[in-house]
Design a protein around this motif. Structure first.
Motif, PDB file in Angstrom:
ATOM      1  N   LEU A  23       0.841  -1.191   0.000  1.00 43.47           N
ATOM      2  CA  LEU A  23       0.000   0.000   0.000  1.00 43.47           C
ATOM      3  C   LEU A  23       0.879   1.246   0.000  1.00 43.47           C
ATOM      4  CD1 LEU A  23      -2.992   0.995   0.324  1.00 43.47           C
ATOM      5  CD2 LEU A  23      -2.555   1.051   2.780  1.00 43.47           C
ATOM      6  N   THR A  24       0.504   2.235  -0.796  1.00 47.74           N
ATOM      7  CA  THR A  24       1.228   3.506  -0.846  1.00 47.74           C
ATOM      8  C   THR A  24       0.270   4.643  -0.517  1.00 47.74           C
ATOM      9  OG1 THR A  24       2.803   2.704  -2.501  1.00 47.74           O
ATOM     10  CG2 THR A  24       2.550   5.083  -2.298  1.00 47.74           C
ATOM     11  N   VAL A  25       0.722   5.537   0.344  1.00 51.36           N
ATOM     12  CA  VAL A  25      -0.085   6.699   0.730  1.00 51.36           C
ATOM     13  C   VAL A  25       0.651   7.963   0.316  1.00 51.36           C
ATOM     14  CG1 VAL A  25      -1.379   7.785   2.577  1.00 51.36           C
ATOM     15  CG2 VAL A  25      -0.809   5.358   2.747  1.00 51.36           C
ATOM     16  N   GLN A  26      -0.032   8.796  -0.444  1.00 51.78           N
ATOM     17  CA  GLN A  26       0.552  10.063  -0.896  1.00 51.78           C
ATOM     18  C   GLN A  26       0.197  11.183   0.069  1.00 51.78           C
ATOM     19  OE1 GLN A  26       2.523  10.011  -3.445  1.00 51.78           O
ATOM     20  NE2 GLN A  26       1.979   8.125  -4.510  1.00 51.78           N
ATOM     21  N   THR A  27       0.953  12.270   0.008  1.00 53.61           N
ATOM     22  CA  THR A  27       0.647  13.430   0.836  1.00 53.61           C
ATOM     23  C   THR A  27      -0.733  13.972   0.470  1.00 53.61           C
ATOM     24  OG1 THR A  27       1.763  14.878  -0.758  1.00 53.61           O
ATOM     25  CG2 THR A  27       3.076  14.066   1.084  1.00 53.61           C
ATOM     26  N   GLY A  28      -1.489  14.370   1.477  1.00 48.85           N
ATOM     27  CA  GLY A  28      -2.819  14.916   1.256  1.00 48.85           C
ATOM     28  C   GLY A  28      -3.903  13.870   1.087  1.00 48.85           C
ATOM     29  N   GLU A  29      -3.547  12.596   1.149  1.00 49.90           N
ATOM     30  CA  GLU A  29      -4.529  11.527   1.000  1.00 49.90           C
ATOM     31  C   GLU A  29      -5.044  11.063   2.360  1.00 49.90           C
ATOM     32  OE1 GLU A  29      -3.860   8.894  -2.990  1.00 49.90           O
ATOM     33  OE2 GLU A  29      -2.634   8.356  -1.261  1.00 49.90           O
ATOM     34  N   ILE A  30      -6.287  10.593   2.371  1.00 44.94           N
ATOM     35  CA  ILE A  30      -6.848   9.912   3.538  1.00 44.94           C
ATOM     36  C   ILE A  30      -7.232   8.513   3.072  1.00 44.94           C
ATOM     37  CG2 ILE A  30      -8.601   9.905   5.344  1.00 44.94           C
ATOM     38  CD1 ILE A  30      -8.987  12.898   4.857  1.00 44.94           C
ATOM     39  N   ILE A  31      -6.464   7.527   3.467  1.00 47.13           N
ATOM     40  CA  ILE A  31      -6.711   6.151   3.047  1.00 47.13           C
ATOM     41  C   ILE A  31      -7.185   5.343   4.248  1.00 47.13           C
ATOM     42  CG2 ILE A  31      -5.590   4.014   2.323  1.00 47.13           C
ATOM     43  CD1 ILE A  31      -4.049   5.535   0.293  1.00 47.13           C
ATOM     44  N   ALA A  32      -8.294   4.654   4.074  1.00 46.79           N
ATOM     45  CA  ALA A  32      -8.850   3.805   5.127  1.00 46.79           C
ATOM     46  C   ALA A  32      -8.754   2.339   4.696  1.00 46.79           C
ATOM     47  CB  ALA A  32     -10.304   4.176   5.404  1.00 46.79           C
ATOM     48  N   VAL A  33      -8.320   1.507   5.614  1.00 45.75           N
ATOM     49  CA  VAL A  33      -8.159   0.079   5.333  1.00 45.75           C
ATOM     50  C   VAL A  33      -9.032  -0.704   6.301  1.00 45.75           C
ATOM     51  CG1 VAL A  33      -6.552  -1.850   5.184  1.00 45.75           C
ATOM     52  CG2 VAL A  33      -5.787   0.455   4.589  1.00 45.75           C
ATOM     53  N   GLN A  34      -9.927  -1.518   5.761  1.00 42.58           N
ATOM     54  CA  GLN A  34     -10.771  -2.374   6.601  1.00 42.58           C
ATOM     55  C   GLN A  34     -10.154  -3.763   6.671  1.00 42.58           C
ATOM     56  OE1 GLN A  34     -13.075  -5.105   5.382  1.00 42.58           O
ATOM     57  NE2 GLN A  34     -13.425  -5.558   7.548  1.00 42.58           N
ATOM     58  N   CYS A  35      -9.966  -4.255   7.878  1.00 44.08           N
ATOM     59  CA  CYS A  35      -9.394  -5.597   8.060  1.00 44.08           C
ATOM     60  C   CYS A  35      -9.776  -6.134   9.428  1.00 44.08           C
ATOM     61  CB  CYS A  35      -7.875  -5.565   7.887  1.00 44.08           C
ATOM     62  SG  CYS A  35      -7.003  -4.530   9.070  1.00 44.08           S
ATOM     63  N   GLU A  36      -9.376  -7.365   9.696  1.00 42.64           N
ATOM     64  CA  GLU A  36      -9.680  -7.995  10.969  1.00 42.64           C
ATOM     65  C   GLU A  36      -8.897  -7.333  12.101  1.00 42.64           C
ATOM     66  OE1 GLU A  36     -11.924 -10.282  11.424  1.00 42.64           O
ATOM     67  OE2 GLU A  36     -12.403 -10.578   9.308  1.00 42.64           O
ATOM     68  N   ASN A  37      -9.493  -7.335  13.301  1.00 41.18           N
ATOM     69  CA  ASN A  37      -8.815  -6.776  14.473  1.00 41.18           C
ATOM     70  C   ASN A  37      -7.457  -7.424  14.709  1.00 41.18           C
ATOM     71  OD1 ASN A  37     -10.507  -4.730  15.582  1.00 41.18           O
ATOM     72  ND2 ASN A  37     -11.944  -6.297  16.233  1.00 41.18           N
ATOM     73  N   GLU A  38      -7.389  -8.718  14.430  1.00 42.81           N
ATOM     74  CA  GLU A  38      -6.141  -9.458  14.644  1.00 42.81           C
ATOM     75  C   GLU A  38      -5.015  -8.891  13.782  1.00 42.81           C
ATOM     76  OE1 GLU A  38      -4.500 -14.073  14.306  1.00 42.81           O
ATOM     77  OE2 GLU A  38      -6.584 -13.582  13.824  1.00 42.81           O
ATOM     78  N   TYR A  39      -5.329  -8.571  12.537  1.00 42.01           N
ATOM     79  CA  TYR A  39      -4.316  -8.005  11.639  1.00 42.01           C
ATOM     80  C   TYR A  39      -3.894  -6.610  12.105  1.00 42.01           C
ATOM     81  CZ  TYR A  39      -5.547 -11.769   8.387  1.00 42.01           C
ATOM     82  OH  TYR A  39      -5.776 -12.983   7.798  1.00 42.01           O
ATOM     83  N   ILE A  40      -4.845  -5.824  12.576  1.00 44.71           N
ATOM     84  CA  ILE A  40      -4.516  -4.486  13.070  1.00 44.71           C
ATOM     85  C   ILE A  40      -3.537  -4.594  14.236  1.00 44.71           C
ATOM     86  CG2 ILE A  40      -5.435  -2.378  14.115  1.00 44.71           C
ATOM     87  CD1 ILE A  40      -8.061  -2.884  12.656  1.00 44.71           C
ATOM     88  N   GLY A  41      -3.812  -5.529  15.145  1.00 44.14           N
ATOM     89  CA  GLY A  41      -2.944  -5.707  16.293  1.00 44.14           C
ATOM     90  C   GLY A  41      -1.533  -6.101  15.904  1.00 44.14           C
ATOM     91  N   HIS A  42      -1.400  -7.053  14.989  1.00 43.56           N
ATOM     92  CA  HIS A  42      -0.070  -7.499  14.559  1.00 43.56           C
ATOM     93  C   HIS A  42       0.677  -6.395  13.808  1.00 43.56           C
ATOM     94  CE1 HIS A  42      -0.450 -11.525  15.986  1.00 43.56           C
ATOM     95  NE2 HIS A  42      -1.452 -11.847  15.193  1.00 43.56           N
ATOM     96  N   LEU A  43      -0.044  -5.610  13.013  1.00 42.80           N
ATOM     97  CA  LEU A  43       0.605  -4.539  12.268  1.00 42.80           C
ATOM     98  C   LEU A  43       1.182  -3.482  13.207  1.00 42.80           C
ATOM     99  CD1 LEU A  43       1.326  -3.003   9.689  1.00 42.80           C
ATOM    100  CD2 LEU A  43      -0.982  -2.028   9.717  1.00 42.80           C
ATOM    101  N   PHE A  44       0.391  -3.048  14.178  1.00 43.06           N
ATOM    102  CA  PHE A  44       0.875  -2.010  15.085  1.00 43.06           C
ATOM    103  C   PHE A  44       1.957  -2.535  16.022  1.00 43.06           C
ATOM    104  CE2 PHE A  44      -2.601   0.354  13.417  1.00 43.06           C
ATOM    105  CZ  PHE A  44      -2.268   1.697  13.626  1.00 43.06           C
ATOM    106  N   GLU A  45       1.930  -3.819  16.284  1.00 45.31           N
ATOM    107  CA  GLU A  45       3.020  -4.414  17.046  1.00 45.31           C
ATOM    108  C   GLU A  45       4.333  -4.307  16.273  1.00 45.31           C
ATOM    109  OE1 GLU A  45       4.263  -8.688  19.126  1.00 45.31           O
ATOM    110  OE2 GLU A  45       2.317  -8.461  18.145  1.00 45.31           O
ATOM    111  N   LEU A  46       4.254  -4.553  14.962  1.00 46.07           N
ATOM    112  CA  LEU A  46       5.447  -4.403  14.124  1.00 46.07           C
ATOM    113  C   LEU A  46       5.899  -2.940  14.066  1.00 46.07           C
ATOM    114  CD1 LEU A  46       4.876  -6.717  11.014  1.00 46.07           C
ATOM    115  CD2 LEU A  46       6.600  -6.962  12.794  1.00 46.07           C
ATOM    116  N   LEU A  47       4.939  -2.036  13.917  1.00 43.22           N
ATOM    117  CA  LEU A  47       5.291  -0.622  13.799  1.00 43.22           C
ATOM    118  C   LEU A  47       5.927  -0.085  15.083  1.00 43.22           C
ATOM    119  CD1 LEU A  47       2.167   0.758  11.868  1.00 43.22           C
ATOM    120  CD2 LEU A  47       4.445   0.252  10.954  1.00 43.22           C
ATOM    121  N   ASN A  48       5.637  -0.733  16.189  1.00 40.73           N
ATOM    122  CA  ASN A  48       6.255  -0.345  17.460  1.00 40.73           C
ATOM    123  C   ASN A  48       7.587  -1.047  17.701  1.00 40.73           C
ATOM    124  OD1 ASN A  48       4.486   1.551  19.074  1.00 40.73           O
ATOM    125  ND2 ASN A  48       2.973   0.012  18.496  1.00 40.73           N
TER     126      ASN A  48
END
Length: 335
Positions: A23-48
């Motif tokens: 996924l690529t996000v450009q300046t000035g964009e608002i991108i929303a991603v719908q996914c399972e809670n489990e994936y959100i948790g694992h992603l933010f764990e990686l980002l931390n």
């Protein structure tokens, strides 16, 4: 380009915890991603824990990850500080000068500016956390399910905040577990699943206008239809009276019927169901949604381009209403 995920994934003991995210996000964009809670948790764990991410799996803005601001559900507040003291603390922490009165106004926190954070409601606490994004100057803002548990007032604040950040030239990326929120908040919407990242087709107003149907003529020719809508659970087929159905959603190539607080998979396409159910008071409010108008309690206007329908079913569901179909609905119900 502000930030890019390049086939980012997480695998442990031959188990895929996070499917490939591209996924690529450009300046000035608002991108929303719908996914399972489990994936959100694992992603933010990686980002931390950036050391767990391969260098080629992410492309960051100038200034590296220091230019990226994460707003998470787990972010805490100092309970003994007031709202104003908390804002002043963030200004000192981030070494930023900010117009605190303007921030209080944008986040609708004026009535509780002198209240200690421990006495705030859940939604007020979230609005205070939103205020931190206005103090920390970042190139990219990434939100973890920001509308979870919010009241209607706070959802309006969040919607305006995202627009404000994008207008200031930031890239905004949010992950949410509900499609309705993704559609409402994002200018571009993606679904993220074990099949990867897929952009959700948005309603195209010109195309809709070209095929607009004459609802007045159809209303005069309506006849009572004794028709059952089928859904399958394991080896059983359930037949629903159409008026039992609250709304219908098309998701990842499958159609789902929502009855009270439960969902049931249907073998029919949403287009087929629309043709069968329109004479019974169902309305195609969005490309992915068909709603029983008898269940609609309120039309929520977030902005001139963003609308939702609030239903009076037991879970109090909200579903998106596209701009083009908002005009059609107004005509249909004589607003």
């Amino acid at each position: 380009m502000a930030i890019s995920f390049n086939r980012l994934k997480k695998i442990e003991k031959n188990t895929v915890l996070l499917p490939e995210l591209s996924l690529t996000v450009q300046t000035g964009e608002i991108i929303a991603v719908q996914c399972e809670n489990e994936y959100i948790g694992h992603l933010f764990e990686l980002l931390n824990h950036l050391h767990q991410i391969k260098k080629e799996a992410m492309t960051l803005p100038e200034g590296d990850f220091q230019s990226v601001y994460l707003l998470q559900q787990t972010d805490g507040l100092y309970k003994r500080l007031t709202v104003m003291q908390m804002l002043m603390f963030w200004c000192k922490l981030y070494q930023q000068q900010a117009d605190l009165e303007q921030i209080l106004n944008l986040c609708e926190l004026q009535p509780c500016a002198s209240k200690k954070t421990k006495h705030l409601t859940r939604s007020e606490q979230c609005r205070l956390l939103f205020a931190s994004t206005l103090i920390q100057q970042a190139a990219v803002y990434i939100f973890e399910d920001p509308s979870l548990g919010l009241d209607l007032q706070s959802k309006h604040v969040l919607h305006n905040l995202l627009i404000h950040l994008a207008d200031k030239g930031a890239a905004v990326l949010l992950f949410t577990s509900t499609l309705e929120e993704a559609i409402r908040l994002g200018n571009t919407v993606y679904r993220y699943s074990n099949r990867g990242t897929q952009q959700l087709e948005q309603d195209i107003e010109d195309t809709e206008d070209a095929v607009e149907e004459n609802y007045e003529e159809e209303t005069t020719s309506m006849q009572v239809q004794l028709d059952k809508i089928s859904a399958k659970i394991e080896d059983k087929i359930i037949l629903f009276n159409p008026l039992e159905i609250d709304y219908i959603e098309a998701r990842e190539g499958q159609t789902y019927l929502f009855v009270n607080d439960e969902e049931f998979a249907s073998s029919n396409t949403i287009k087929t169901l629309e043709e069968r159910l329109q004479p019974l008071g169902f309305f195609r409010c969005h490309r992915s949604y068909l709603v029983n108008l008898q269940r609609v309690r309120e039309i929520i206007i977030w902005s001139k381009n963003s609308y939702s329908l609030s239903l009076d079913n037991p879970p109090g569901s909200t579903i998106p209403l596209s701009k083009g179909n908002y005009s059609k609905l107004k005509e249909l119900i004589h607003l």
